[in-house]
Design a protein around this motif. Structure first.
Motif, mmCIF file in Angstrom:
data_model
loop_
_atom_site.group_PDB
_atom_site.id
_atom_site.type_symbol
_atom_site.label_atom_id
_atom_site.label_comp_id
_atom_site.label_asym_id
_atom_site.label_seq_id
_atom_site.Cartn_x
_atom_site.Cartn_y
_atom_site.Cartn_z
ATOM 1 N N GLY A 26 -12.388 -16.470 1.033
ATOM 2 C CA GLY A 26 -11.629 -15.789 0.200
ATOM 3 C C GLY A 26 -10.895 -14.686 0.761
ATOM 4 N N GLN A 27 -11.359 -14.049 1.783
ATOM 5 C CA GLN A 27 -10.860 -12.894 2.480
ATOM 6 C C GLN A 27 -9.704 -13.439 3.587
ATOM 7 O OE1 GLN A 27 -14.520 -11.455 4.227
ATOM 8 N NE2 GLN A 27 -13.839 -9.099 3.159
ATOM 9 N N LEU A 31 -5.599 -13.071 3.734
ATOM 10 C CA LEU A 31 -4.784 -12.662 4.937
ATOM 11 C C LEU A 31 -3.784 -13.522 4.866
ATOM 12 C CD1 LEU A 31 -7.726 -12.526 7.520
ATOM 13 C CD2 LEU A 31 -6.133 -10.651 6.992
ATOM 14 N N GLN A 32 -3.890 -14.808 4.678
ATOM 15 C CA GLN A 32 -2.655 -15.614 4.519
ATOM 16 C C GLN A 32 -1.540 -15.197 3.677
ATOM 17 O OE1 GLN A 32 -4.499 -19.412 3.858
ATOM 18 N NE2 GLN A 32 -5.093 -19.901 5.830
ATOM 19 N N ARG A 33 -2.024 -14.814 2.466
ATOM 20 C CA ARG A 33 -1.082 -14.391 1.354
ATOM 21 C C ARG A 33 -0.452 -12.908 1.846
ATOM 22 N NH1 ARG A 33 -4.725 -15.580 -2.311
ATOM 23 N NH2 ARG A 33 -5.885 -13.574 -2.075
ATOM 24 N N GLU A 38 4.488 -10.550 3.794
ATOM 25 C CA GLU A 38 5.133 -9.724 4.651
ATOM 26 C C GLU A 38 4.418 -8.089 4.673
ATOM 27 O OE1 GLU A 38 9.517 -10.154 4.902
ATOM 28 O OE2 GLU A 38 9.160 -12.206 5.244
ATOM 29 N N GLN A 39 3.174 -7.974 4.243
ATOM 30 C CA GLN A 39 2.686 -6.849 4.122
ATOM 31 C C GLN A 39 2.355 -6.271 5.520
ATOM 32 O OE1 GLN A 39 -0.775 -6.631 1.329
ATOM 33 N NE2 GLN A 39 0.195 -8.046 -0.106
ATOM 34 N N TYR A 40 2.205 -4.747 5.257
ATOM 35 C CA TYR A 40 2.225 -3.763 6.481
ATOM 36 C C TYR A 40 0.901 -4.403 7.430
ATOM 37 C CZ TYR A 40 1.924 0.791 8.851
ATOM 38 O OH TYR A 40 1.974 2.005 9.680
ATOM 39 N N ILE A 44 -3.058 -5.598 7.085
ATOM 40 C CA ILE A 44 -3.593 -6.929 7.609
ATOM 41 C C ILE A 44 -4.623 -6.760 8.489
ATOM 42 C CG2 ILE A 44 -3.022 -9.134 8.543
ATOM 43 C CD1 ILE A 44 -0.098 -8.661 7.372
ATOM 44 N N LEU A 45 -4.484 -5.851 9.425
ATOM 45 C CA LEU A 45 -5.573 -5.564 10.541
ATOM 46 C C LEU A 45 -6.796 -5.044 9.878
ATOM 47 C CD1 LEU A 45 -3.362 -4.111 13.477
ATOM 48 C CD2 LEU A 45 -4.761 -6.153 13.350
#
Length: 99
Positions: A26-27, A31-33, A38-40, A44-45
Motif C-alpha cells: 500500500g505504501q 508512492l506511485q500516486r 507531482e507531490q513535493y 516522497i523521500l
C-alpha cells in the motif's frame, strides 16, 4: 539451494509477515500516486524511507526465523547440512547489507 521441507521458520508468523507486506504494498502504491500527483520530493523521500524501513523489518525477521529454525534444525542433522545452511544465511545477509 532452497529448503523444500514444509514448516519454514517464518510459518508461525506468516500472517504477521503478510500483514506487513500488504502494508508495504500500500505504501508503494501511495508512492506511485505521489509521483503521479507531482507531490513535493521531500515528502516522497520520507515515504520511501518508511517503505525501506518496513522491508528491513521483514528482512530481519526472516533472518532471525531462518537462523532460529532452519539453521538450528540443520545443525542437529549434521555438519554438512549445517555448513550449507550457514553459508546460505551468510550469503543472504551479505545481499541485504549490499542493498
Amino acid at each position: 539451494m532452497h529448503d523444500t521441507h514444509a514448516g519454514h521458520g517464518y510459518i508461525g508468523d506468516k500472517n504477521a509477515y503478510l500483514t506487513r507486506l500488504r502494508r508495504i504494498e500500500g505504501q508503494v502504491r501511495g508512492l506511485q500516486r505521489m509521483v503521479e500527483e507531482e507531490q513535493y520530493c521531500i515528502d516522497i523521500l520520507t515515504q520511501v524511507s518508511a517503505v525501506t524501513k518496513g522491508l528491513q523489518a521483514v528482512s530481519m525477521g526472516l533472518v532471525e526465523d531462518h537462523l532460529g529454525h532452519c539453521v538450528v534444525r540443520a545443525a542437529r542433522a549434521g555438519d554438512a547440512e549445517a555448513e550449507e545452511k550457514v553459508r546460505e544465511a551468510s550469503a543472504a545477509i551479505a545481499r541485504l547489507l549490499r542493498s
